[in-house]
Design an enzyme around this catalytic site. Sequence first.
Site, PDB file in Angstrom:
ATOM      1  N   TYR A 142      37.106  34.078  43.017  1.00  0.00           N
ATOM      2  CA  TYR A 142      36.743  35.170  42.108  1.00  0.00           C
ATOM      3  C   TYR A 142      35.307  35.634  42.381  1.00  0.00           C
ATOM      4  CZ  TYR A 142      37.257  38.006  37.921  1.00  0.00           C
ATOM      5  OH  TYR A 142      37.356  39.066  37.051  1.00  0.00           O
TER       6      TYR A 142
ATOM      7  N   HIS B  36      34.047  39.327  43.929  1.00  0.00           N
ATOM      8  CA  HIS B  36      33.125  40.171  43.181  1.00  0.00           C
ATOM      9  C   HIS B  36      31.735  40.286  43.806  1.00  0.00           C
ATOM     10  CE1 HIS B  36      36.427  39.946  40.373  1.00  0.00           C
ATOM     11  NE2 HIS B  36      35.925  41.043  39.835  1.00  0.00           N
TER      12      HIS B  36
END
Length: 111
Positions: free
Chosen positions: A20, A24
């Site tokens: 994740y 990002h």
Amino acid sequence: MTAQRHGQIIAVDPEGIAEYKRLHAAVWPQVLEMISACNIRNYSIFLKEPENLLFAYFEYVGSDFEADMAKMAADPVTQDWWSRCMPLQRPLDTRKEGEWWAEAEEVFHHD
């Protein structure tokens, strides 16, 4: 027009946190362009460990939130991005029907 502030919460799979963060750290330019085109500004996502919760904050500056969110959801690049992010997320059991990220109530604001 005054911005509408939004706070949202979702859990993240502990085994997916590194992925994740990696996603990002380099959000696709087309995804960022769509976020802006849908009148979202000042967008941040925070991670709280060890609870593994994500807190998102953004300001909506448009006039039709539902239409702008539908526009974003219809975008093929955004759909591809979500297909990579959503398997790492764990929606809260207490979210309202229709929510993926649970909306949080703003109880205080100071400029």
